[in-house]
Motif scaffolding. Structure first.
Motif, PDB file in Angstrom:
ATOM      1  N   ARG A  28      38.657  40.990  56.049  1.00  0.00           N
ATOM      2  CA  ARG A  28      37.863  39.867  56.562  1.00  0.00           C
ATOM      3  C   ARG A  28      37.706  38.776  55.504  1.00  0.00           C
ATOM      4  NH1 ARG A  28      32.323  39.478  56.384  1.00  0.00           N
ATOM      5  NH2 ARG A  28      32.184  41.726  55.944  1.00  0.00           N
ATOM      6  N   PHE A  29      37.445  39.174  54.259  1.00  0.00           N
ATOM      7  CA  PHE A  29      37.292  38.192  53.185  1.00  0.00           C
ATOM      8  C   PHE A  29      38.578  37.403  52.959  1.00  0.00           C
ATOM      9  CE2 PHE A  29      34.016  41.307  51.255  1.00  0.00           C
ATOM     10  CZ  PHE A  29      33.011  40.769  52.046  1.00  0.00           C
ATOM     11  N   LEU A  30      39.706  38.113  52.936  1.00  0.00           N
ATOM     12  CA  LEU A  30      40.985  37.443  52.712  1.00  0.00           C
ATOM     13  C   LEU A  30      41.323  36.497  53.862  1.00  0.00           C
ATOM     14  CD1 LEU A  30      43.093  40.420  51.288  1.00  0.00           C
ATOM     15  CD2 LEU A  30      42.188  38.466  50.004  1.00  0.00           C
ATOM     16  N   LYS A  31      40.993  36.886  55.088  1.00  0.00           N
ATOM     17  CA  LYS A  31      41.239  36.023  56.239  1.00  0.00           C
ATOM     18  C   LYS A  31      40.408  34.749  56.144  1.00  0.00           C
ATOM     19  CE  LYS A  31      42.731  39.312  59.799  1.00  0.00           C
ATOM     20  NZ  LYS A  31      42.405  39.933  61.110  1.00  0.00           N
ATOM     21  N   GLN A  32      39.246  34.859  55.512  1.00  0.00           N
ATOM     22  CA  GLN A  32      38.378  33.688  55.341  1.00  0.00           C
ATOM     23  C   GLN A  32      38.838  32.801  54.196  1.00  0.00           C
ATOM     24  OE1 GLN A  32      34.527  35.466  54.769  1.00  0.00           O
ATOM     25  NE2 GLN A  32      34.224  35.883  56.950  1.00  0.00           N
ATOM     26  N   GLY A  33      39.890  33.228  53.482  1.00  0.00           N
ATOM     27  CA  GLY A  33      40.402  32.436  52.369  1.00  0.00           C
ATOM     28  C   GLY A  33      39.682  32.677  51.059  1.00  0.00           C
ATOM     29  N   ASP A  34      38.941  33.785  50.948  1.00  0.00           N
ATOM     30  CA  ASP A  34      38.189  34.092  49.730  1.00  0.00           C
ATOM     31  C   ASP A  34      38.931  35.116  48.868  1.00  0.00           C
ATOM     32  OD1 ASP A  34      36.005  32.443  50.401  1.00  0.00           O
ATOM     33  OD2 ASP A  34      35.199  33.997  51.712  1.00  0.00           O
ATOM     34  N   LYS A  35      38.697  35.045  47.574  1.00  0.00           N
ATOM     35  CA  LYS A  35      39.211  36.063  46.670  1.00  0.00           C
ATOM     36  C   LYS A  35      38.317  37.303  46.747  1.00  0.00           C
ATOM     37  CE  LYS A  35      41.043  32.750  43.301  1.00  0.00           C
ATOM     38  NZ  LYS A  35      41.066  32.352  41.872  1.00  0.00           N
ATOM     39  N   VAL A  36      38.879  38.447  46.368  1.00  0.00           N
ATOM     40  CA  VAL A  36      38.100  39.681  46.403  1.00  0.00           C
ATOM     41  C   VAL A  36      38.276  40.426  45.085  1.00  0.00           C
ATOM     42  CG1 VAL A  36      37.548  41.784  47.679  1.00  0.00           C
ATOM     43  CG2 VAL A  36      38.586  39.843  48.886  1.00  0.00           C
ATOM     44  N   LYS A  37      37.152  40.705  44.454  1.00  0.00           N
ATOM     45  CA  LYS A  37      37.155  41.500  43.227  1.00  0.00           C
ATOM     46  C   LYS A  37      36.891  42.958  43.614  1.00  0.00           C
ATOM     47  CE  LYS A  37      34.507  42.131  38.942  1.00  0.00           C
ATOM     48  NZ  LYS A  37      33.332  41.651  38.171  1.00  0.00           N
ATOM     49  N   ILE A  38      37.876  43.804  43.371  1.00  0.00           N
ATOM     50  CA  ILE A  38      37.748  45.215  43.716  1.00  0.00           C
ATOM     51  C   ILE A  38      37.354  45.986  42.455  1.00  0.00           C
ATOM     52  CG2 ILE A  38      38.855  47.191  44.792  1.00  0.00           C
ATOM     53  CD1 ILE A  38      38.805  44.743  46.564  1.00  0.00           C
ATOM     54  N   THR A  39      36.268  46.725  42.527  1.00  0.00           N
ATOM     55  CA  THR A  39      35.777  47.498  41.387  1.00  0.00           C
ATOM     56  C   THR A  39      35.767  48.983  41.722  1.00  0.00           C
ATOM     57  OG1 THR A  39      34.356  45.660  40.684  1.00  0.00           O
ATOM     58  CG2 THR A  39      33.864  47.831  39.773  1.00  0.00           C
ATOM     59  N   ILE A  40      36.491  49.761  40.936  1.00  0.00           N
ATOM     60  CA  ILE A  40      36.459  51.218  41.059  1.00  0.00           C
ATOM     61  C   ILE A  40      35.450  51.746  40.044  1.00  0.00           C
ATOM     62  CG2 ILE A  40      37.784  53.355  40.951  1.00  0.00           C
ATOM     63  CD1 ILE A  40      38.716  51.542  43.152  1.00  0.00           C
ATOM     64  N   MET A  41      34.440  52.451  40.519  1.00  0.00           N
ATOM     65  CA  MET A  41      33.380  52.951  39.643  1.00  0.00           C
ATOM     66  C   MET A  41      33.622  54.435  39.322  1.00  0.00           C
ATOM     67  SD  MET A  41      30.075  51.165  41.506  1.00  0.00           S
ATOM     68  CE  MET A  41      30.391  52.116  43.007  1.00  0.00           C
ATOM     69  N   PHE A  42      33.767  54.730  38.041  1.00  0.00           N
ATOM     70  CA  PHE A  42      33.974  56.109  37.589  1.00  0.00           C
ATOM     71  C   PHE A  42      32.643  56.704  37.118  1.00  0.00           C
ATOM     72  CE2 PHE A  42      38.038  53.968  36.945  1.00  0.00           C
ATOM     73  CZ  PHE A  42      38.920  54.857  37.525  1.00  0.00           C
ATOM     74  N   ARG A  43      32.461  57.965  37.414  1.00  0.00           N
ATOM     75  CA  ARG A  43      31.263  58.676  36.957  1.00  0.00           C
ATOM     76  C   ARG A  43      31.666  60.004  36.340  1.00  0.00           C
ATOM     77  NH1 ARG A  43      27.126  57.968  42.150  1.00  0.00           N
ATOM     78  NH2 ARG A  43      27.003  55.677  42.109  1.00  0.00           N
ATOM     79  N   GLY A  44      30.929  60.369  35.296  1.00  0.00           N
ATOM     80  CA  GLY A  44      31.142  61.677  34.669  1.00  0.00           C
ATOM     81  C   GLY A  44      32.583  61.918  34.286  1.00  0.00           C
ATOM     82  N   ARG A  45      33.127  63.062  34.735  1.00  0.00           N
ATOM     83  CA  ARG A  45      34.487  63.458  34.375  1.00  0.00           C
ATOM     84  C   ARG A  45      35.552  62.577  35.008  1.00  0.00           C
ATOM     85  NH1 ARG A  45      34.237  70.097  34.854  1.00  0.00           N
ATOM     86  NH2 ARG A  45      32.584  70.438  33.280  1.00  0.00           N
ATOM     87  N   GLU A  46      35.162  61.756  35.988  1.00  0.00           N
ATOM     88  CA  GLU A  46      36.130  60.862  36.621  1.00  0.00           C
ATOM     89  C   GLU A  46      36.708  59.869  35.619  1.00  0.00           C
ATOM     90  OE1 GLU A  46      34.184  60.700  41.141  1.00  0.00           O
ATOM     91  OE2 GLU A  46      33.923  59.035  39.721  1.00  0.00           O
ATOM     92  N   GLN A  47      35.957  59.618  34.527  1.00  0.00           N
ATOM     93  CA  GLN A  47      36.426  58.651  33.540  1.00  0.00           C
ATOM     94  C   GLN A  47      37.688  59.127  32.827  1.00  0.00           C
ATOM     95  OE1 GLN A  47      33.207  56.828  31.098  1.00  0.00           O
ATOM     96  NE2 GLN A  47      31.819  58.087  32.329  1.00  0.00           N
ATOM     97  N   SER A  48      37.925  60.409  32.842  1.00  0.00           N
ATOM     98  CA  SER A  48      39.133  60.942  32.198  1.00  0.00           C
ATOM     99  C   SER A  48      40.334  60.904  33.148  1.00  0.00           C
ATOM    100  CB  SER A  48      38.893  62.384  31.731  1.00  0.00           C
ATOM    101  OG  SER A  48      38.608  63.228  32.843  1.00  0.00           O
TER     102      SER A  48
END
Length: 217
Positions: free
Chosen positions: A123-143
């Protein structure tokens, strides 16, 4: 002429104005005069130009101060300022500003949540907007940064018809960030949205219009 008197009064002893000089504020012996309809009158004494302005009930406005002699035009300066202000207001109204939206995901996101998040990105891209995608790591996910990288790659591929990777995935502390840019310009998206809205409105009006009654025999 009211505009001439008002501007002359406002600038008497006041600060330097960025507006053009008009009427009695013009201090040169002669000017290159342009008529009300854009016709070239030629070089005339300033007194003659002011006399013509009074005859036409218009203002003498200096439109090219650095020319030799300066170029002046006969016009209704008050009307000119009003129309210029309205045009500037309309231009600001239609000006398109690209907005950066943000979407946050977890590296082990479940399929339903992923589809929901992807829908927002679409929906954001169709509106002509940029999208910042953030993947959030927690605990052991950081490895396991590859989990986030693969998720971002998947998302970029799923929306490639609407957007492109403007900023490749990069680690930022506990997060991994990627920016998607729209293929469609903001102005194009706004125009299409207005057209779609007009089409829906027309359909509603057609749907509520009374049916034609059959003609009597």
């Amino acid at each position: 002429m009211a505009a001439r008197q008002a501007v002359a009064w406002c600038n008497r002893g006041g600060p330097i104005s960025a507006e053009p000089r008009i009427n009695d504020r013009i201090r040169v012996p002669e000017v290159r005069l342009v008529g009300p309809s854009g016709e070239q009158v030629g070089i005339v004494p300033l007194a003659k130009a002011l006399e013509l302005a009074q005859e036409y009930d218009l203002d003498l406005v200096e439109v090219a101060a650095n020319a030799r002699p300066p170029v002046c035009k006969l016009m209704d300066y008050g009307k000119f300022k009003y129309e210029s202000a309205m045009k500037a207001r309309e231009a600001r109204k239609n000006q398109a500003h690209t907005v950066i939206k943000e979407m946050k995901l977890r590296p082990k996101i479940d399929p339903h949540d992923y589809d929901t998040k992807k829908g927002h990105v679409v929906r954001f891209l169709k509106q002509g907007d940029k999208v910042k995608i953030t993947i959030m790591f927690r605990g052991r996910e950081q490895s396991r940064p590859e989990l986030g990288y693969r998720l971002l790659q998947r998302l970029a591929e799923d929306v490639q018809e609407l957007g492109f990777v403007e900023s490749n995935p990069k680690q930022d502390g506990r997060n991994m960030i990627m920016v998607l840019g729209p293929h469609k310009k903001k102005t194009e998206a706004m125009a299409e949205a207005r057209e779609a809205q007009a089409a829906r409105k027309a359909e509603r009006q057609q749907g509520t219009s009374p049916a034609e009654e059959p003609a009597e025999a």
